[in-house]
Design an enzyme around this catalytic site. Structure first.
Site, short mmCIF file in Angstrom:
data_model
loop_
_atom_site.label_atom_id
_atom_site.label_comp_id
_atom_site.label_asym_id
_atom_site.label_seq_id
_atom_site.Cartn_x
_atom_site.Cartn_y
_atom_site.Cartn_z
N ASN A 71 0.69 -1.13 0.13
CA ASN A 71 0.02 -0.02 -0.03
C ASN A 71 0.80 1.41 0.05
O ASN A 71 2.21 1.18 0.20
CB ASN A 71 -0.80 0.07 1.15
N HIS A 102 22.86 0.17 10.51
CA HIS A 102 24.30 0.40 11.03
C HIS A 102 24.39 -0.48 12.35
O HIS A 102 23.23 -0.79 13.00
CB HIS A 102 24.37 1.71 11.42
N SER A 144 -0.11 -2.74 14.09
CA SER A 144 -0.01 -1.49 13.78
C SER A 144 1.55 -1.25 14.70
O SER A 144 1.27 -1.36 15.88
CB SER A 144 -1.06 -0.49 13.76
N THR A 149 12.17 -7.02 14.90
CA THR A 149 13.67 -7.45 15.08
C THR A 149 14.08 -8.64 15.12
O THR A 149 15.18 -8.97 14.86
CB THR A 149 14.18 -6.61 16.40
N LYS A 150 13.18 -9.58 15.38
CA LYS A 150 13.31 -11.08 15.37
C LYS A 150 12.27 -11.82 14.59
O LYS A 150 11.18 -11.31 14.30
CB LYS A 150 13.41 -11.54 16.86
#
Length: 185
Positions: A71, A102, A144, A149-150
């Site tokens: 979207n 980074h 939402s 991160t995993k």
């Protein structure tokens, strides 16, 4: 000199795509141009204002399966690693998928990258951020505002910062996404 010129041409092409072409509100005009940067499956749609980062100009760095939709106002970062999106995936407005970041532990501010794999029938709700090296399992829902991160296991509902499993999805996943609005911004 040839490499410098080629890099300048690539930079201008992606700039023109993100600044002008991606804003075309009519899908049958926009999608052939999207296919210059992305492998796009049958019945899939990339709506206007989706920003594509593809430094190497290899279409296979961003792959979208069949009957999936990305979207408006999303970011697909295919600069260093691949984004692989399965079939019948719905990525809502304003979601960002990164393959490059980074390393906060690096003394030299080095970068690190990893493929992002989003399996079939995943629903990513609005304003989700997905970081490099993540796999989201088949049938999962990401709430939402989550920051993934995993890896997320199949058929999970995940949310939060960082995202964690908060429930299970019980759907039979018996649907095909077909989303082609006449005009959309």
């Amino acid at each position: 000199m040839g490499t410098l010129l080629a890099n300048i041409v690539r930079a201008v092409r992606i700039y023109l795509y993100n600044s002008f072409i991606s804003k075309i509100p009519i899908h049958f005009i926009r999608l052939p141009l999207v296919r210059c940067y992305v492998i796009l499956g049958k019945g899939s749609n990339v709506l206007p204002n989706v920003k594509i980062l593809n430094r190497k100009f290899k279409r296979d760095f961003i792959q979208i399966g069949d009957h999936s939709v990305v979207n408006p106002s999303c970011l697909l970062d295919g600069r260093e690693a691949r984004i692989i999106i399965g079939n019948n995936v719905d990525i809502a407005r304003g979601s960002w998928i990164f393959t490059l970041e980074h390393d906060p532990q690096s003394n030299l501010f080095s970068s690190r990258s990893g493929d992002v794999v989003i399996e079939d029938y995943v629903w990513i709700a609005s304003r989700v951020t997905i970081l490099p090296g993540v796999r989201i399992g088949r049938g999962s829902v990401i709430a939402s505002g989550a920051v993934v991160t995993k890896d997320i296991p199949p058929m999970s509902i995940a949310g939060g910062v960082p995202a964690k499993v908060i429930g299970q999805r019980t759907s039979t996943l018996d649907y095909t996404i077909k989303y082609f609005p006449l005009l959309d911004t």
